[in-house]
Each structure stands twice: as structure tokens, then as C-alpha cells.
Design an enzyme around this catalytic site. Sequence first.
Site, mmCIF file in Angstrom:
data_model
loop_
_atom_site.group_PDB
_atom_site.id
_atom_site.type_symbol
_atom_site.label_atom_id
_atom_site.label_comp_id
_atom_site.label_asym_id
_atom_site.label_seq_id
_atom_site.Cartn_x
_atom_site.Cartn_y
_atom_site.Cartn_z
ATOM 1 N N GLU A 129 0.824 -1.214 0.000
ATOM 2 C CA GLU A 129 0.000 0.000 0.000
ATOM 3 C C GLU A 129 0.859 1.265 0.000
ATOM 4 O O GLU A 129 0.429 2.318 -0.473
ATOM 5 C CB GLU A 129 -0.948 -0.008 1.218
ATOM 6 N N HIS A 160 7.512 -26.306 0.353
ATOM 7 C CA HIS A 160 6.738 -27.348 -0.315
ATOM 8 C C HIS A 160 5.634 -26.729 -1.166
ATOM 9 O O HIS A 160 4.642 -27.377 -1.479
ATOM 10 C CB HIS A 160 6.156 -28.299 0.736
ATOM 11 N N LYS A 206 -13.811 2.110 -2.695
ATOM 12 C CA LYS A 206 -14.674 2.509 -1.570
ATOM 13 C C LYS A 206 -15.889 3.286 -2.090
ATOM 14 O O LYS A 206 -17.012 3.083 -1.656
ATOM 15 C CB LYS A 206 -13.895 3.412 -0.599
HETATM 16 O O1 PA5 Z 1 -2.935 1.839 5.905
HETATM 17 C C1 PA5 Z 1 -4.026 2.343 5.759
HETATM 18 O O2 PA5 Z 1 -4.218 3.582 5.825
HETATM 19 C C2 PA5 Z 1 -5.244 1.476 5.534
HETATM 20 O O3 PA5 Z 1 -4.905 0.149 5.346
HETATM 21 C C3 PA5 Z 1 -6.190 1.594 6.713
HETATM 22 O O4 PA5 Z 1 -5.556 1.147 7.879
HETATM 23 C C4 PA5 Z 1 -7.483 0.795 6.490
HETATM 24 O O5 PA5 Z 1 -8.088 1.167 5.283
HETATM 25 C C5 PA5 Z 1 -8.447 1.021 7.643
HETATM 26 O O6 PA5 Z 1 -8.695 2.385 7.792
HETATM 27 P P1 PA5 Z 1 -9.294 2.983 9.108
HETATM 28 O O7 PA5 Z 1 -8.306 2.806 10.198
HETATM 29 O O8 PA5 Z 1 -9.527 4.416 8.810
HETATM 30 O O9 PA5 Z 1 -10.555 2.249 9.402
#
Ligand code: PA5
Length: 475
Positions: free
Chosen positions: A297, A335, A449
Amino acid sequence: MTPVTLQYGNVLEPQLGPDRGPDPSALEAGGDLCRRFEAAMAELHRLREAGELGFLDLPDDQALARQTGELADSFGQWFEAVVVVGIGGSGMGARAIAEALLGPFWNERSDEERDHFPRLYFLENADPDTTRELLDRLDLRRTLFNVVSKSGGTAETLAQYLIIEERLRSELGEEGVRGHLLFTTDPNAGALRELAGEREVPALPVPPNVGGRFSVLSPVGLLPAAVVGVDLDRLLEGARSMRERCLVPSLRENPAGLLATLLHAADVDRGQRVHVFMPYSDRLQGLALWFQQLWGESLGKRAPADGSPGAEAGTRDDGGVGPTPVAALGAVDQHSLLQLLMDGPRDKVVTFVRVRSRDEPLPIPRSHPHRPMLSRLGGHSLAELLDTELRATAEALRRGGRPSLTLEMDRLDAHGMGELFMLWQVAAILAGALYGVNPLDQPGVELGKRLTLGLLDPGGEERDAPPPDDPQWSV
Ligand code: PA5
């Protein structure tokens, strides 16, 4: 105590063979990789001075750790189970800590074996099977729900919260709702913060400059850890000591700098764009998943604009940059994935994690002297077998000219976990700078989203929605 160490010889040319890896001189002052690292460090300092790297300061925030620890203590004695409700960065770090430090089968242990600390569950996915099965099994009178969302606006978490709230209300009445909830969220904004104020639900803050996947050392990870007795001081001390090592300006002495620079170079200079993270410990599977999220990410982004530092190095034909992280597990994946790692495309680099000593290595009995297949194992231990397999696998890869790194820790403890979390977070920031992308945002997640909300609420503000399935393409 021995700090976490990084063995990186097996990505370099002398170990791998001609043109299979960078020449070590590239790491020295004036060398190509050293210059890239110095530019990345400058960017890290710029971001820090701009106040964007809140995660770096978390190990020093004694007040926040104390507030979290005290709240955990005050709740811990009342509850037999704690459920962490959160997804992505709001769940994975806490899960990684719990898996590593509580060991397997925590929830199956008796009260005495758990020292009367609560059982710990995680609700991450909005999957009705898991959510219903868990809620049906818990004694809600003795369960605390820690609802975690930095933004307070994540659909999966809020939907689960609504279900939990309703269950609590119908089983325990209005008072029960409040007494069984604890939020961890932004200090000022979002639906959870509003609810906390209105309903007097206790709520721990996530500092505004700490994003989801960089929040493991904030109350997001600390509260679940503290509630089951993890030593927060040791965790934060480990993170602090690693931070100091990762801010050193000399590449050869900076483990995060080496990780980021060597993995980035493997990708952009040699096409090794698949970054496999392979601990040889079941207890580090959660860490592997946490790494996968952090790396994917933070670094998987649109190509940087021409002229920006990473524009040339990281640009792909399709316009995107970023490695593909893969969470694996040794020796299980020997494996499964190893054949591909050994003989498949040369597009991978593996990071092993080695735990040198175990509390209970588990001796293998000496028996069946006339059956060599069995008798040769006797007299060793399971820990030794696993460790030997790691070393043998790294060597086999090396002989094939295939690169690997190894992170080594003496034992699995809170200090070492703090070190590993800080190491990879700093590495992610440096790698972001090397690729020329912002490691702190995630714009690509937003469209999904919006489309979800568009489908759930067609009349609402979010009107974007996918077209219906075209029957001509279905069979
Ligand atoms: O790293 C990030 O920003 C995301 O993976 C969030 O942690 C995830 O989308 C959850 O978001 P939130 O903490 O606002 O619920």
C-alpha cells in the site's frame, strides 16, 4: 541483548555471481546506491520536519503509552475476551504482535495458563460467517470490543460495529453497550469520535500524523497488546533503538537504508519486482501479512511525474511503480513456492526471518535405528530442523544466483518485535522516496470505496456505481 541484524551478502555480486547483484562498491561513499540512499534520507528528513512521520515519535510518547496501559489494566480484569474490530492497518499490527508474543493457541489455554489475561480475537473482514460465529460463541457480559478505525469511516468496521452494538443492546441493555466498548480513532474527527463524545464511550487517540499502516506502535497496536500483558516498554524500547540505527547517515550502518536501497535496486535495476517475506516461524506469519500491506500500500503507486527523483528508475510501461510483496512461511512454502523461487523467472528477492533460539526447541527422539530416514532426524530438534532448512534454502538460492536477505533475531520478544516494526516502517518511507512516490497515501483504494458506497446507497452522495453485468460475457 543482541539487536536484530540484517545479513545482506546474498544480494551482492560476489556471493551471487557476475552481474547477478550490485557490486559492493556501490554501497560505499560516492557509489551509485549510496547516492540514491542519501537522496532518500534527505526526503525522509524533509517529511519528518514537515511533521508527516508521526510514527517515528511514537516510541517517545510515554504519556500515550501510559494512558493506553492504564486503560488496558482497568478493563483487563473485567473481561474474559477482547475482540479487536478493525481492518488493514487498524488490525494487522495488533494481530502480528499477538501472534508473535502470545504464541499459538492462546485462546485455547485455560485461565491459569493465560495468567487470567483475556482471550483475544480479531474481526477484520466483513464476512458474515466469521462475525456471526464469533458473536454467537462469546459471553457478551464478559467481552470487550475494541473498535479501531483511524478515519472512523471504514465501511467494514462500522458495519460490524453496528451489529455488535445491536447485540449488546439486546442482550445487556443500553448500559451494556457503553460498558463493553472502547474506541481507538482520530482524536478530533470521524463517526467513532462523535459517538464516543455523545455516548461517553472511552476512546484512545491515534495521532493525526500517524496513518493506518504506520500505527502499530500507537494505541492501535498497544491497547490489544497491553490487555494481554505484553510489555509495552520493551516493545517501544526496541522501536526506539532501531529508529536510532535507521537514522544513521551512513548506508553501510543503516539497516532500513540497506533494506530499502537493495530491494528498490533489485526491482528497478534487475526486474526483481516480487518481494517475498519468509519468516521461519509460525508466530511471525502475522508479521509477514503486516509487511505485505505496508510494502504494497505504501509503494504501489502511479508513476511519479517526470523530473521527480524516482521518475526514471521506477517507471513501468503501464505507468505504475512498486514491488509486489508476497507473505510466505518457512518451511511450509518450501513445499509450495520454493520450486518457483529456485527455477522460475528471476523476478524475485526473498527476505528470510530467522529466530536463533527458542524457549523449547523440542528434541526429536532417537529411535528406529534400522530406518535411516527416521534415525537421522533423532538427536536434533524441531527448532534446529527449521533453522537448518532456512540456511540450506538461502544457500540453494545463492548457488542459483538468486538473491536473498536474512533478518536475524535472538529470540521472539517484545523488544525484537518493536525493532522489526520500526525497521520496516522506516524502510517503507525510504523506499517511497527511492520510487519517487508518496508512501503515506493510498489514492488507489478510494475508487473501490466510492463504488461500494454507490451500490449500497444509490441515492446518496456517492453516485458512482459499476454498470450491471453484461450477460453476453457470462457462461
Ligand atoms: O494503511 C491504511 O491507511 C489502511 O490500510 C487503513 O488502515 C485501512 O483502510 C483502515 O482504515 P481505518 O483505520 O480508517 O478504518
